[in-house]
Motif scaffolding. Structure first.
Motif, PDB file in Angstrom:
ATOM      1  N   GLU A 114       0.011  -8.735 -18.020  1.00 21.56           N
ATOM      2  CA  GLU A 114       1.342  -9.244 -17.650  1.00 21.56           C
ATOM      3  C   GLU A 114       1.781 -10.430 -18.502  1.00 21.56           C
ATOM      4  O   GLU A 114       2.954 -10.788 -18.507  1.00 21.56           O
ATOM      5  CB  GLU A 114       1.387  -9.611 -16.168  1.00 21.56           C
ATOM      6  N   LEU A 115       0.850 -11.025 -19.236  1.00 21.08           N
ATOM      7  CA  LEU A 115       1.180 -12.172 -20.095  1.00 21.08           C
ATOM      8  C   LEU A 115       1.517 -11.767 -21.523  1.00 21.08           C
ATOM      9  O   LEU A 115       2.010 -12.578 -22.301  1.00 21.08           O
ATOM     10  CB  LEU A 115      -0.003 -13.155 -20.123  1.00 21.08           C
ATOM     11  N   LEU A 116       1.240 -10.510 -21.857  1.00 21.54           N
ATOM     12  CA  LEU A 116       1.407 -10.037 -23.229  1.00 21.54           C
ATOM     13  C   LEU A 116       2.582  -9.076 -23.329  1.00 21.54           C
ATOM     14  O   LEU A 116       2.993  -8.480 -22.333  1.00 21.54           O
ATOM     15  CB  LEU A 116       0.123  -9.334 -23.688  1.00 21.54           C
ATOM     16  N   GLU A 165      -6.286  -8.448 -16.911  1.00 24.91           N
ATOM     17  CA  GLU A 165      -5.598  -9.587 -16.299  1.00 24.91           C
ATOM     18  C   GLU A 165      -4.611 -10.242 -17.262  1.00 24.91           C
ATOM     19  O   GLU A 165      -3.719 -10.979 -16.836  1.00 24.91           O
ATOM     20  CB  GLU A 165      -6.624 -10.622 -15.803  1.00 24.91           C
ATOM     21  N   LEU A 166      -4.750  -9.974 -18.538  1.00 28.45           N
ATOM     22  CA  LEU A 166      -3.844 -10.538 -19.550  1.00 28.45           C
ATOM     23  C   LEU A 166      -2.602  -9.673 -19.762  1.00 28.45           C
ATOM     24  O   LEU A 166      -1.657 -10.095 -20.420  1.00 28.45           O
ATOM     25  CB  LEU A 166      -4.578 -10.701 -20.882  1.00 28.45           C
ATOM     26  N   CYS A 179     -11.021 -15.251 -24.435  1.00 24.84           N
ATOM     27  CA  CYS A 179      -9.841 -15.902 -23.865  1.00 24.84           C
ATOM     28  C   CYS A 179     -10.323 -16.970 -22.886  1.00 24.84           C
ATOM     29  O   CYS A 179     -10.212 -16.835 -21.668  1.00 24.84           O
ATOM     30  CB  CYS A 179      -8.958 -14.863 -23.179  1.00 24.84           C
TER      31      CYS A 179
END
Length: 123
Positions: free
Chosen positions: A13-15, A10-11, A67
């Motif tokens: 797209e943020l990284l 889930e992370l 996280c």
């Protein structure tokens, strides 16, 4: 040789595309069990439990970089017994929580919901 690391999918797209250039990243979805393997670090979300069973499948684990603001999903005693460091992200939601609280206070005291209903009814 690169360091094998597990990161919550889930992370992704943020990284950045290559979040840890010196590591081999394996992305794990929330609905997947924590895989067994030589992973040295895991970056889970609050929804992923890290306890004795997970630690048993990850014998080379050295770090749980949670996280989340807390560590309710991590068995701290089990990690300490295996020498696994645990980190979290304190204060990451403090400003957002304060903003939302003020917005809700304004909405209630100024009766935004009732006003919105009147506007929708053309009154």
């Amino acid at each position: 040789m690169t360091t094998p690391v597990l990161i919550a999918a889930e992370l992704r797209e943020l990284l950045p595309a290559d979040p840890l250039p010196a590591a081999t990243v394996t992305w794990i979805r929330t609905d997947e069990a924590t895989p067994a393997g030589p992973f040295e670090a895991i970056v889970p979300l609050l929804s992923r439990r890290i306890g004795p069973a997970e630690l048993e499948r990850l014998p080379r684990l050295r770090l749980v970089a949670n996280c989340a603001v807390g560590v309710d999903n991590v068995d701290l005693e089990a990690c300490a017994a295996r020498g696994v460091a645990v980190t979290n992200t304190p204060d990451v939601l403090t400003d957002a929580t304060a903003d939302l609280t003020l917005a809700l206070l304004l909405a209630v005291t100024r009766r935004f919901k009732e006003g919105e209903a009147l506007l929708r009814d053309d009154r």
